[in-house]
Design an enzyme around this catalytic site. Structure first.
Site, PDB file in Angstrom:
ATOM      1  CG  ASP A  98      -0.299  -0.562   2.467  1.00 27.60           C
ATOM      2  OD1 ASP A  98       0.924  -0.432   2.607  1.00 27.60           O
ATOM      3  OD2 ASP A  98      -1.022  -1.147   3.294  1.00 27.60           O
ATOM      4  CG  HIS A 171      -5.696  -2.401   8.759  1.00 25.93           C
ATOM      5  ND1 HIS A 171      -5.703  -1.026   8.874  1.00 25.93           N
ATOM      6  CD2 HIS A 171      -4.417  -2.762   9.035  1.00 25.93           C
ATOM      7  CE1 HIS A 171      -4.511  -0.591   9.202  1.00 25.93           C
ATOM      8  NE2 HIS A 171      -3.711  -1.624   9.304  1.00 25.93           N
ATOM      9  CD  GLU A 176      -8.321   0.696   7.320  1.00 27.97           C
ATOM     10  OE1 GLU A 176      -8.318  -0.179   8.211  1.00 27.97           O
ATOM     11  OE2 GLU A 176      -7.581   1.690   7.360  1.00 27.97           O
TER      12      GLU A 176
HETATM   13  C1  F6R Z   1       1.377  -1.273   6.051  1.00 29.64           C
HETATM   14  C2  F6R Z   1       0.219  -2.159   6.174  1.00 29.64           C
HETATM   15  C3  F6R Z   1      -0.575  -2.201   7.440  1.00 29.64           C
HETATM   16  C4  F6R Z   1       0.317  -2.482   8.661  1.00 29.64           C
HETATM   17  C5  F6R Z   1      -0.518  -2.473   9.935  1.00 29.64           C
HETATM   18  C6  F6R Z   1       0.351  -2.623  11.173  1.00 29.64           C
HETATM   19  O1  F6R Z   1       1.984  -1.411   4.801  1.00 29.64           O
HETATM   20  O2  F6R Z   1      -0.096  -2.837   5.244  1.00 29.64           O
HETATM   21  O3  F6R Z   1      -1.568  -3.194   7.340  1.00 29.64           O
HETATM   22  O4  F6R Z   1       0.935  -3.721   8.514  1.00 29.64           O
HETATM   23  O5  F6R Z   1      -1.227  -1.271  10.051  1.00 29.64           O
HETATM   24  O6  F6R Z   1       1.160  -1.489  11.315  1.00 29.64           O
HETATM   25  P1  F6R Z   1       2.340  -1.468  12.370  1.00 29.64           P
HETATM   26  O7  F6R Z   1       3.313  -2.488  11.948  1.00 29.64           O
HETATM   27  O8  F6R Z   1       2.929  -0.083  12.273  1.00 29.64           O
HETATM   28  O9  F6R Z   1       1.737  -1.776  13.693  1.00 29.64           O
END
Ligand code: F6R
Length: 277
Positions: A98, A171, A176
Protein backbone atom coordinates in the site's frame (compact mmCIF):
# COMPACT_ATOMS: atom_id res chain seq x y z
CA UNK A 1 3.88 -23.58 5.10
CA UNK A 2 4.54 -26.58 2.99
CA UNK A 3 6.97 -25.96 0.18
CA UNK A 4 8.37 -29.23 -1.00
CA UNK A 5 12.01 -29.86 -0.36
CA UNK A 6 12.59 -26.72 1.67
CA UNK A 7 13.75 -27.30 5.21
CA UNK A 8 13.09 -24.13 7.11
CA UNK A 9 10.81 -22.66 9.71
CA UNK A 10 8.55 -21.52 6.93
CA UNK A 11 8.17 -25.13 5.89
CA UNK A 12 7.27 -26.02 9.44
CA UNK A 13 9.99 -28.65 9.54
CA UNK A 14 12.72 -27.10 11.64
CA UNK A 15 11.78 -25.43 14.87
CA UNK A 16 14.55 -23.71 16.79
CA UNK A 17 14.93 -23.40 20.53
CA UNK A 18 13.81 -19.79 20.31
CA UNK A 19 10.30 -20.98 19.51
CA UNK A 20 8.24 -21.11 22.67
CA UNK A 21 5.27 -22.80 21.12
CA UNK A 22 3.73 -23.81 17.82
CA UNK A 23 0.06 -24.58 17.45
CA UNK A 24 -2.63 -24.89 14.88
CA UNK A 25 -5.55 -22.46 15.09
CA UNK A 26 -7.93 -23.88 12.50
CA UNK A 27 -6.12 -23.59 9.18
CA UNK A 28 -3.57 -21.16 10.59
CA UNK A 29 -0.19 -22.29 11.87
CA UNK A 30 0.85 -20.14 14.82
CA UNK A 31 4.45 -19.82 15.98
CA UNK A 32 5.20 -17.96 19.18
CA UNK A 33 8.73 -16.71 19.82
CA UNK A 34 10.23 -15.27 22.98
CA UNK A 35 11.21 -12.09 21.20
CA UNK A 36 10.42 -10.42 17.89
CA UNK A 37 14.12 -10.31 16.97
CA UNK A 38 14.33 -14.11 17.17
CA UNK A 39 11.19 -14.50 15.09
CA UNK A 40 12.59 -12.13 12.47
CA UNK A 41 15.94 -13.90 12.41
CA UNK A 42 14.22 -17.17 11.59
CA UNK A 43 11.90 -15.66 9.02
CA UNK A 44 14.75 -13.81 7.31
CA UNK A 45 16.77 -17.04 7.24
CA UNK A 46 13.89 -18.89 5.62
CA UNK A 47 13.44 -16.13 3.04
CA UNK A 48 17.19 -16.19 2.30
CA UNK A 49 17.02 -19.93 1.71
CA UNK A 50 14.16 -19.49 -0.77
CA UNK A 51 15.88 -16.62 -2.56
CA UNK A 52 19.11 -18.60 -2.95
CA UNK A 53 17.26 -21.70 -4.10
CA UNK A 54 15.44 -19.70 -6.77
CA UNK A 55 18.68 -18.01 -7.83
CA UNK A 56 20.27 -21.43 -8.32
CA UNK A 57 17.32 -22.31 -10.57
CA UNK A 58 17.66 -19.03 -12.49
CA UNK A 59 14.25 -17.87 -11.23
CA UNK A 60 12.95 -14.86 -9.37
CA UNK A 61 11.41 -14.89 -5.89
CA UNK A 62 8.44 -12.56 -5.52
CA UNK A 63 7.73 -10.95 -2.15
CA UNK A 64 4.73 -8.93 -0.99
CA UNK A 65 5.91 -6.38 1.56
CA UNK A 66 4.34 -4.38 4.40
CA UNK A 67 5.55 -1.16 5.99
CA UNK A 68 4.97 0.11 9.55
CA UNK A 69 6.82 -0.77 12.72
CA UNK A 70 6.22 -4.53 12.51
CA UNK A 71 8.59 -5.47 9.64
CA UNK A 72 11.44 -3.15 10.71
CA UNK A 73 13.45 -5.87 12.55
CA UNK A 74 12.87 -8.27 9.63
CA UNK A 75 14.23 -5.78 7.12
CA UNK A 76 17.21 -5.07 9.41
CA UNK A 77 18.00 -8.77 9.47
CA UNK A 78 17.66 -9.08 5.67
CA UNK A 79 20.08 -6.15 5.30
CA UNK A 80 22.49 -7.87 7.69
CA UNK A 81 22.27 -11.09 5.66
CA UNK A 82 23.10 -9.09 2.54
CA UNK A 83 26.05 -7.29 4.13
CA UNK A 84 27.54 -10.07 6.20
CA UNK A 85 26.47 -13.27 4.51
CA UNK A 86 26.40 -12.28 0.86
CA UNK A 87 22.66 -12.69 0.34
CA UNK A 88 21.88 -11.17 -3.04
CA UNK A 89 18.50 -9.66 -3.88
CA UNK A 90 19.29 -9.56 -7.61
CA UNK A 91 16.59 -12.17 -8.29
CA UNK A 92 14.02 -10.72 -5.89
CA UNK A 93 10.92 -8.88 -7.11
CA UNK A 94 8.82 -6.95 -4.59
CA UNK A 95 5.29 -5.58 -4.45
CA UNK A 96 4.38 -3.37 -1.52
CA UNK A 97 0.93 -3.64 -0.05
CA UNK A 98 0.00 0.00 0.00
CA UNK A 99 0.79 3.71 -0.17
CA UNK A 100 -0.92 6.79 1.24
CA UNK A 101 -2.87 8.64 -1.42
CA UNK A 102 -1.54 12.13 -2.01
CA UNK A 103 2.01 11.50 -0.80
CA UNK A 104 4.88 11.69 -3.27
CA UNK A 105 7.72 9.16 -3.11
CA UNK A 106 9.96 11.93 -1.74
CA UNK A 107 7.67 12.63 1.22
CA UNK A 108 9.42 11.19 4.30
CA UNK A 109 6.08 9.77 5.54
CA UNK A 110 5.49 7.92 2.28
CA UNK A 111 5.91 4.17 2.11
CA UNK A 112 8.30 4.71 -0.81
CA UNK A 113 10.60 6.58 1.59
CA UNK A 114 10.08 3.92 4.27
CA UNK A 115 11.15 1.13 1.93
CA UNK A 116 14.25 3.00 0.75
CA UNK A 117 15.24 3.73 4.34
CA UNK A 118 14.71 0.26 5.76
CA UNK A 119 15.53 -2.06 2.84
CA UNK A 120 15.96 -0.96 -0.75
CA UNK A 121 18.88 1.47 -0.21
CA UNK A 122 20.85 -1.20 1.63
CA UNK A 123 20.57 -4.25 -0.63
CA UNK A 124 21.32 -4.99 -4.29
CA UNK A 125 17.74 -5.22 -5.50
CA UNK A 126 17.40 -3.59 -8.95
CA UNK A 127 15.06 -0.64 -8.45
CA UNK A 128 12.91 -1.68 -11.44
CA UNK A 129 12.13 -4.93 -9.61
CA UNK A 130 10.50 -3.02 -6.73
CA UNK A 131 6.87 -1.92 -6.96
CA UNK A 132 4.85 0.36 -4.68
CA UNK A 133 1.47 1.90 -5.54
CA UNK A 134 1.83 5.50 -6.71
CA UNK A 135 0.19 7.84 -4.20
CA UNK A 136 0.41 10.74 -6.65
CA UNK A 137 -1.63 9.22 -9.46
CA UNK A 138 -4.48 11.47 -10.61
CA UNK A 139 -7.87 10.47 -9.23
CA UNK A 140 -9.25 9.72 -12.70
CA UNK A 141 -6.22 7.50 -13.43
CA UNK A 142 -6.35 5.62 -10.13
CA UNK A 143 -8.45 2.68 -11.35
CA UNK A 144 -6.13 2.12 -14.31
CA UNK A 145 -3.08 2.38 -12.05
CA UNK A 146 -4.57 -0.26 -9.75
CA UNK A 147 -5.35 -2.58 -12.68
CA UNK A 148 -1.76 -2.11 -13.91
CA UNK A 149 -0.48 -3.02 -10.44
CA UNK A 150 -2.47 -6.26 -10.49
CA UNK A 151 -1.21 -6.99 -14.00
CA UNK A 152 2.40 -6.41 -12.91
CA UNK A 153 1.93 -8.95 -10.09
CA UNK A 154 0.55 -11.48 -12.58
CA UNK A 155 3.36 -10.77 -15.06
CA UNK A 156 5.91 -11.44 -12.31
CA UNK A 157 4.36 -14.89 -11.86
CA UNK A 158 2.32 -14.06 -8.75
CA UNK A 159 3.49 -13.45 -5.20
CA UNK A 160 5.45 -16.32 -3.67
CA UNK A 161 5.43 -15.01 -0.10
CA UNK A 162 3.15 -12.27 1.18
CA UNK A 163 4.38 -10.69 4.40
CA UNK A 164 1.79 -8.88 6.49
CA UNK A 165 1.34 -6.87 9.65
CA UNK A 166 -2.08 -6.44 11.26
CA UNK A 167 -3.91 -3.30 12.29
CA UNK A 168 -5.56 -2.91 15.70
CA UNK A 169 -8.86 -3.04 13.83
CA UNK A 170 -7.89 -6.26 12.06
CA UNK A 171 -6.92 -4.67 8.76
CA UNK A 172 -4.39 -6.29 6.42
CA UNK A 173 -2.74 -3.94 3.98
CA UNK A 174 -5.24 -1.10 4.06
CA UNK A 175 -8.17 -3.46 3.68
CA UNK A 176 -10.15 -1.83 6.44
CA UNK A 177 -13.21 -3.29 8.23
CA UNK A 178 -15.88 -3.84 5.59
CA UNK A 179 -13.42 -4.80 2.83
CA UNK A 180 -14.72 -7.58 0.60
CA UNK A 181 -13.00 -10.91 0.10
CA UNK A 182 -13.08 -10.34 -3.67
CA UNK A 183 -11.48 -6.87 -3.40
CA UNK A 184 -8.56 -5.98 -5.65
CA UNK A 185 -6.00 -3.18 -5.68
CA UNK A 186 -7.93 0.06 -5.27
CA UNK A 187 -8.17 3.50 -3.74
CA UNK A 188 -9.74 3.28 -0.26
CA UNK A 189 -10.73 5.57 2.61
CA UNK A 190 -8.72 4.92 5.74
CA UNK A 191 -10.54 3.83 8.88
CA UNK A 192 -10.45 6.32 11.76
CA UNK A 193 -8.64 3.74 13.95
CA UNK A 194 -5.90 3.54 11.33
CA UNK A 195 -5.62 7.33 11.06
CA UNK A 196 -5.52 7.63 14.84
CA UNK A 197 -2.66 5.11 15.06
CA UNK A 198 -0.72 7.03 12.40
CA UNK A 199 -1.20 10.42 14.06
CA UNK A 200 2.14 10.42 15.90
CA UNK A 201 4.08 9.71 12.71
CA UNK A 202 2.35 12.60 10.93
CA UNK A 203 2.61 15.08 13.81
CA UNK A 204 -1.12 15.08 14.44
CA UNK A 205 -4.32 13.40 13.32
CA UNK A 206 -5.31 16.10 10.83
CA UNK A 207 -2.14 15.55 8.82
CA UNK A 208 -2.78 11.84 8.30
CA UNK A 209 -3.98 11.19 4.73
CA UNK A 210 -7.61 10.16 4.46
CA UNK A 211 -7.08 7.72 1.61
CA UNK A 212 -4.62 5.12 0.40
CA UNK A 213 -4.06 2.72 -2.46
CA UNK A 214 -3.97 -0.86 -1.21
CA UNK A 215 -3.78 -4.28 -2.78
CA UNK A 216 -7.03 -6.18 -2.24
CA UNK A 217 -7.97 -9.12 -0.05
CA UNK A 218 -8.18 -11.33 -3.15
CA UNK A 219 -4.72 -10.15 -4.21
CA UNK A 220 -3.36 -11.15 -0.80
CA UNK A 221 -5.11 -14.53 -0.80
CA UNK A 222 -3.61 -15.38 -4.20
CA UNK A 223 -0.09 -15.39 -2.74
CA UNK A 224 1.34 -18.90 -2.50
CA UNK A 225 2.35 -18.43 1.14
CA UNK A 226 1.44 -15.81 3.72
CA UNK A 227 3.24 -14.90 6.93
CA UNK A 228 1.54 -12.40 9.25
CA UNK A 229 3.82 -10.88 11.89
CA UNK A 230 2.52 -9.28 15.09
CA UNK A 231 4.48 -8.11 18.12
CA UNK A 232 3.38 -6.85 21.49
CA UNK A 233 0.28 -6.94 23.65
CA UNK A 234 -1.41 -4.09 21.77
CA UNK A 235 -1.89 -6.52 18.86
CA UNK A 236 -3.07 -9.45 20.98
CA UNK A 237 -6.81 -8.88 20.61
CA UNK A 238 -6.62 -8.41 16.84
CA UNK A 239 -4.53 -11.56 16.50
CA UNK A 240 -6.90 -13.62 18.65
CA UNK A 241 -9.88 -12.47 16.61
CA UNK A 242 -8.10 -13.10 13.30
CA UNK A 243 -7.56 -16.81 13.91
CA UNK A 244 -11.08 -17.50 15.17
CA UNK A 245 -14.27 -18.03 13.15
CA UNK A 246 -16.39 -16.48 11.86
CA UNK A 247 -14.65 -15.13 8.79
CA UNK A 248 -16.18 -11.70 8.36
CA UNK A 249 -15.60 -8.39 6.63
CA UNK A 250 -15.65 -6.59 9.99
CA UNK A 251 -12.22 -8.13 10.67
CA UNK A 252 -10.46 -8.48 7.30
CA UNK A 253 -7.59 -10.54 8.76
CA UNK A 254 -10.13 -13.37 9.31
CA UNK A 255 -10.11 -13.86 5.53
CA UNK A 256 -6.66 -15.41 6.00
CA UNK A 257 -8.44 -18.46 7.47
CA UNK A 258 -9.46 -19.28 3.88
CA UNK A 259 -5.82 -19.72 2.76
CA UNK A 260 -4.08 -23.08 3.17
CA UNK A 261 -0.52 -21.85 3.75
CA UNK A 262 -0.67 -19.12 6.36
CA UNK A 263 1.57 -18.70 9.35
CA UNK A 264 1.16 -16.19 12.18
CA UNK A 265 4.54 -15.28 13.65
CA UNK A 266 4.04 -13.87 17.16
CA UNK A 267 5.96 -12.97 20.26
CA UNK A 268 4.79 -13.56 23.80
CA UNK A 269 2.95 -10.25 23.97
CA UNK A 270 0.86 -10.64 20.85
CA UNK A 271 -0.03 -14.26 21.72
CA UNK A 272 -1.50 -13.45 25.14
CA UNK A 273 -5.15 -13.46 24.07
CA UNK A 274 -5.09 -16.67 22.12
CA UNK A 275 -7.05 -19.62 23.46
CA UNK A 276 -4.90 -22.53 24.55
CA UNK A 277 -4.86 -25.17 21.79
C1 F6R B 1 1.38 -1.27 6.05
C2 F6R B 1 0.22 -2.16 6.17
C3 F6R B 1 -0.57 -2.20 7.44
C4 F6R B 1 0.32 -2.48 8.66
C5 F6R B 1 -0.52 -2.47 9.94
C6 F6R B 1 0.35 -2.62 11.17
O1 F6R B 1 1.98 -1.41 4.80
O2 F6R B 1 -0.10 -2.84 5.24
O3 F6R B 1 -1.57 -3.19 7.34
O4 F6R B 1 0.94 -3.72 8.51
O5 F6R B 1 -1.23 -1.27 10.05
O6 F6R B 1 1.16 -1.49 11.32
P1 F6R B 1 2.34 -1.47 12.37
O7 F6R B 1 3.31 -2.49 11.95
O8 F6R B 1 2.93 -0.08 12.27
O9 F6R B 1 1.74 -1.78 13.69
Amino acid sequence: MRLEGVESTLAGTTVSEAVIETRQAGSIEVEVHGHRSEACRELAGAIAERVRQRAAEGRVYVLGLPTGSTPVPLYAELVRLHREEGLSFANVVTFNLDEYYGLSPENPQSYHAFMRKHLFDHVDIPREQTHIPDGTVARDQADQHCRDYEAAIRDAGGIDLMLLGIGHNGHIGFNEPGALEASRTRLVRLDEVTRHMAATAFGDHDHVPEEAITVGVATILEAREIVLMAWGSLKAKAVARAVRPPVEAAVPATYLQRHDAVKFLLNKGSATWMDPS
